[in-house]
Scaffold this motif. Structure first.
Motif, PDB file in Angstrom:
ATOM      1  N   LYS A  42       0.835  -1.202   0.000  1.00  0.00           N
ATOM      2  CA  LYS A  42       0.000   0.000   0.000  1.00  0.00           C
ATOM      3  C   LYS A  42       0.867   1.248   0.000  1.00  0.00           C
ATOM      4  O   LYS A  42       2.058   1.199   0.283  1.00  0.00           O
ATOM      5  N   GLN A  43       0.230   2.366  -0.330  1.00  0.00           N
ATOM      6  CA  GLN A  43       0.936   3.634  -0.292  1.00  0.00           C
ATOM      7  C   GLN A  43       0.939   4.183   1.132  1.00  0.00           C
ATOM      8  O   GLN A  43       0.060   3.870   1.942  1.00  0.00           O
ATOM      9  N   ARG A  44       1.911   5.007   1.408  1.00  0.00           N
ATOM     10  CA  ARG A  44       1.952   5.660   2.705  1.00  0.00           C
ATOM     11  C   ARG A  44       0.730   6.548   2.863  1.00  0.00           C
ATOM     12  O   ARG A  44       0.323   7.239   1.930  1.00  0.00           O
ATOM     13  N   GLU A  45       0.134   6.508   4.043  1.00  0.00           N
ATOM     14  CA  GLU A  45      -1.041   7.325   4.285  1.00  0.00           C
ATOM     15  C   GLU A  45      -0.915   8.071   5.603  1.00  0.00           C
ATOM     16  O   GLU A  45      -0.289   7.596   6.560  1.00  0.00           O
ATOM     17  N   LEU A  46      -1.550   9.237   5.632  1.00  0.00           N
ATOM     18  CA  LEU A  46      -1.633   9.996   6.870  1.00  0.00           C
ATOM     19  C   LEU A  46      -2.666   9.337   7.766  1.00  0.00           C
ATOM     20  O   LEU A  46      -3.810   9.158   7.366  1.00  0.00           O
ATOM     21  N   VAL A  47      -2.256   8.997   8.953  1.00  0.00           N
ATOM     22  CA  VAL A  47      -3.159   8.391   9.924  1.00  0.00           C
ATOM     23  C   VAL A  47      -3.855   9.465  10.748  1.00  0.00           C
ATOM     24  O   VAL A  47      -5.068   9.464  10.897  1.00  0.00           O
ATOM     25  N   ALA A  48      -3.053  10.384  11.278  1.00  0.00           N
ATOM     26  CA  ALA A  48      -3.609  11.449  12.112  1.00  0.00           C
ATOM     27  C   ALA A  48      -2.628  12.607  12.158  1.00  0.00           C
ATOM     28  O   ALA A  48      -1.419  12.400  12.110  1.00  0.00           O
ATOM     29  N   TYR A  58      -8.045  13.055  11.068  1.00  0.00           N
ATOM     30  CA  TYR A  58      -7.815  11.614  11.053  1.00  0.00           C
ATOM     31  C   TYR A  58      -8.201  11.011   9.710  1.00  0.00           C
ATOM     32  O   TYR A  58      -9.108  11.491   9.030  1.00  0.00           O
ATOM     33  N   ALA A  59      -7.528   9.929   9.373  1.00  0.00           N
ATOM     34  CA  ALA A  59      -7.968   9.131   8.229  1.00  0.00           C
ATOM     35  C   ALA A  59      -9.316   8.524   8.585  1.00  0.00           C
ATOM     36  O   ALA A  59      -9.565   8.165   9.748  1.00  0.00           O
ATOM     37  N   ASP A  60     -10.166   8.397   7.593  1.00  0.00           N
ATOM     38  CA  ASP A  60     -11.499   7.844   7.859  1.00  0.00           C
ATOM     39  C   ASP A  60     -11.419   6.461   8.499  1.00  0.00           C
ATOM     40  O   ASP A  60     -12.254   6.097   9.321  1.00  0.00           O
ATOM     41  N   ARG A  65     -11.344   5.431  16.674  1.00  0.00           N
ATOM     42  CA  ARG A  65     -10.499   4.396  17.290  1.00  0.00           C
ATOM     43  C   ARG A  65      -9.147   4.943  17.738  1.00  0.00           C
ATOM     44  O   ARG A  65      -8.606   4.497  18.750  1.00  0.00           O
ATOM     45  N   PHE A  66      -8.606   5.866  16.973  1.00  0.00           N
ATOM     46  CA  PHE A  66      -7.298   6.432  17.274  1.00  0.00           C
ATOM     47  C   PHE A  66      -7.454   7.858  17.781  1.00  0.00           C
ATOM     48  O   PHE A  66      -8.352   8.590  17.342  1.00  0.00           O
ATOM     49  N   THR A  67      -6.543   8.247  18.668  1.00  0.00           N
ATOM     50  CA  THR A  67      -6.527   9.614  19.178  1.00  0.00           C
ATOM     51  C   THR A  67      -5.100  10.135  19.176  1.00  0.00           C
ATOM     52  O   THR A  67      -4.206   9.506  19.758  1.00  0.00           O
ATOM     53  N   ILE A  68      -4.907  11.268  18.526  1.00  0.00           N
ATOM     54  CA  ILE A  68      -3.592  11.897  18.505  1.00  0.00           C
ATOM     55  C   ILE A  68      -3.565  13.022  19.528  1.00  0.00           C
ATOM     56  O   ILE A  68      -4.568  13.719  19.730  1.00  0.00           O
ATOM     57  N   SER A  69      -2.421  13.177  20.172  1.00  0.00           N
ATOM     58  CA  SER A  69      -2.261  14.258  21.145  1.00  0.00           C
ATOM     59  C   SER A  69      -0.812  14.713  21.121  1.00  0.00           C
ATOM     60  O   SER A  69       0.057  14.011  20.596  1.00  0.00           O
ATOM     61  N   ARG A  70      -0.567  15.874  21.683  1.00  0.00           N
ATOM     62  CA  ARG A  70       0.803  16.379  21.737  1.00  0.00           C
ATOM     63  C   ARG A  70       1.030  17.124  23.030  1.00  0.00           C
ATOM     64  O   ARG A  70       0.095  17.649  23.640  1.00  0.00           O
ATOM     65  N   ASP A  71       2.281  17.161  23.424  1.00  0.00           N
ATOM     66  CA  ASP A  71       2.697  17.932  24.598  1.00  0.00           C
ATOM     67  C   ASP A  71       3.715  18.943  24.096  1.00  0.00           C
ATOM     68  O   ASP A  71       4.862  18.581  23.825  1.00  0.00           O
ATOM     69  N   ASN A  72       3.304  20.162  23.951  1.00  0.00           N
ATOM     70  CA  ASN A  72       4.182  21.179  23.375  1.00  0.00           C
ATOM     71  C   ASN A  72       5.375  21.486  24.275  1.00  0.00           C
ATOM     72  O   ASN A  72       6.443  21.848  23.792  1.00  0.00           O
ATOM     73  N   ALA A  73       5.204  21.324  25.554  1.00  0.00           N
ATOM     74  CA  ALA A  73       6.311  21.592  26.482  1.00  0.00           C
ATOM     75  C   ALA A  73       7.408  20.537  26.372  1.00  0.00           C
ATOM     76  O   ALA A  73       8.584  20.831  26.598  1.00  0.00           O
ATOM     77  N   LYS A  74       6.999  19.323  26.010  1.00  0.00           N
ATOM     78  CA  LYS A  74       7.958  18.220  25.918  1.00  0.00           C
ATOM     79  C   LYS A  74       8.310  17.879  24.477  1.00  0.00           C
ATOM     80  O   LYS A  74       9.110  16.981  24.239  1.00  0.00           O
ATOM     81  N   ASN A  75       7.718  18.593  23.524  1.00  0.00           N
ATOM     82  CA  ASN A  75       7.981  18.324  22.095  1.00  0.00           C
ATOM     83  C   ASN A  75       7.674  16.878  21.726  1.00  0.00           C
ATOM     84  O   ASN A  75       8.461  16.203  21.048  1.00  0.00           O
ATOM     85  N   THR A  76       6.546  16.400  22.190  1.00  0.00           N
ATOM     86  CA  THR A  76       6.163  15.022  21.905  1.00  0.00           C
ATOM     87  C   THR A  76       4.789  14.960  21.250  1.00  0.00           C
ATOM     88  O   THR A  76       3.954  15.847  21.423  1.00  0.00           O
ATOM     89  N   VAL A  77       4.596  13.903  20.503  1.00  0.00           N
ATOM     90  CA  VAL A  77       3.297  13.607  19.912  1.00  0.00           C
ATOM     91  C   VAL A  77       3.018  12.132  20.153  1.00  0.00           C
ATOM     92  O   VAL A  77       3.929  11.301  20.077  1.00  0.00           O
ATOM     93  N   SER A  78       1.776  11.829  20.475  1.00  0.00           N
ATOM     94  CA  SER A  78       1.407  10.449  20.779  1.00  0.00           C
ATOM     95  C   SER A  78       0.201  10.027  19.948  1.00  0.00           C
ATOM     96  O   SER A  78      -0.576  10.875  19.489  1.00  0.00           O
ATOM     97  N   LEU A  79       0.074   8.728  19.786  1.00  0.00           N
ATOM     98  CA  LEU A  79      -1.070   8.175  19.066  1.00  0.00           C
ATOM     99  C   LEU A  79      -1.616   7.010  19.881  1.00  0.00           C
ATOM    100  O   LEU A  79      -0.943   5.978  20.006  1.00  0.00           O
ATOM    101  N   GLN A  80      -2.773   7.197  20.452  1.00  0.00           N
ATOM    102  CA  GLN A  80      -3.442   6.130  21.175  1.00  0.00           C
ATOM    103  C   GLN A  80      -4.307   5.359  20.189  1.00  0.00           C
ATOM    104  O   GLN A  80      -5.191   5.930  19.552  1.00  0.00           O
ATOM    105  N   MET A  81      -4.023   4.077  20.065  1.00  0.00           N
ATOM    106  CA  MET A  81      -4.728   3.247  19.092  1.00  0.00           C
ATOM    107  C   MET A  81      -5.539   2.191  19.833  1.00  0.00           C
ATOM    108  O   MET A  81      -4.967   1.351  20.530  1.00  0.00           O
ATOM    109  N   ASN A  82      -6.838   2.274  19.697  1.00  0.00           N
ATOM    110  CA  ASN A  82      -7.742   1.322  20.331  1.00  0.00           C
ATOM    111  C   ASN A  82      -8.481   0.510  19.270  1.00  0.00           C
ATOM    112  O   ASN A  82      -8.521   0.891  18.097  1.00  0.00           O
TER     113      ASN A  82
END
Length: 119
Positions: A42-48, A58-60, A65-82
């Motif tokens: 498959k081709q690369r796709e944007l998830v979130a 989010y991708a449809d 099911r998925f939730t993206i979040s970020r912590d600007n103070a820590k320069n992090t991004v997370s993806l919770q996948m359920n």
């Protein structure tokens, strides 16, 4: 600048995983951050994606099911996948538009982390 992703692994269908990505280096600012995936054949796709202001998209296929979040103070991004499905199996890459002290905004990629959904 480096993006270091972690959190991939093997999970059964219906299970959950959380991916995290940390940006490091001489960072001045981070604009958009996101997660992409590349599955076999498959081709690369944007998830979130998430803006610096917290607006998300989010991708449809992962909405609800998925939730993206970020912590600007820590320069992090997370993806919770359920409620993971077999078709979520892929290598996941984090991506961020980062400006350093000497270079204007550029997109950087982390090394992928493999997510395998299988029983």
């Amino acid at each position: 600048v480096q993006l270091q992703a972690s959190g991939g692994g093997l999970v059964q269908p219906g299970g959950s995983l959380r991916l995290s990505c940390a940006a490091s280096g001489s960072i001045f600012s981070i604009n958009d951050m996101g997660w992409y995936r590349l599955a076999p054949g498959k081709q690369r796709e944007l998830v979130a994606g998430i803006t610096s202001g917290g607006r998300t998209n989010y991708a449809d296929s992962v909405k609800g099911r998925f939730t993206i979040s970020r912590d600007n103070a820590k320069n992090t991004v997370s993806l919770q996948m359920n409620s993971l499905k077999r078709e979520d199996t892929a290598v996941y890459y984090c991506n961020a538009q980062i400006a350093t002290m000497t270079i204007g905004p550029m997109y950087y990629w982390g090394k992928g982390t493999l997510v395998t959904v299988s029983s």
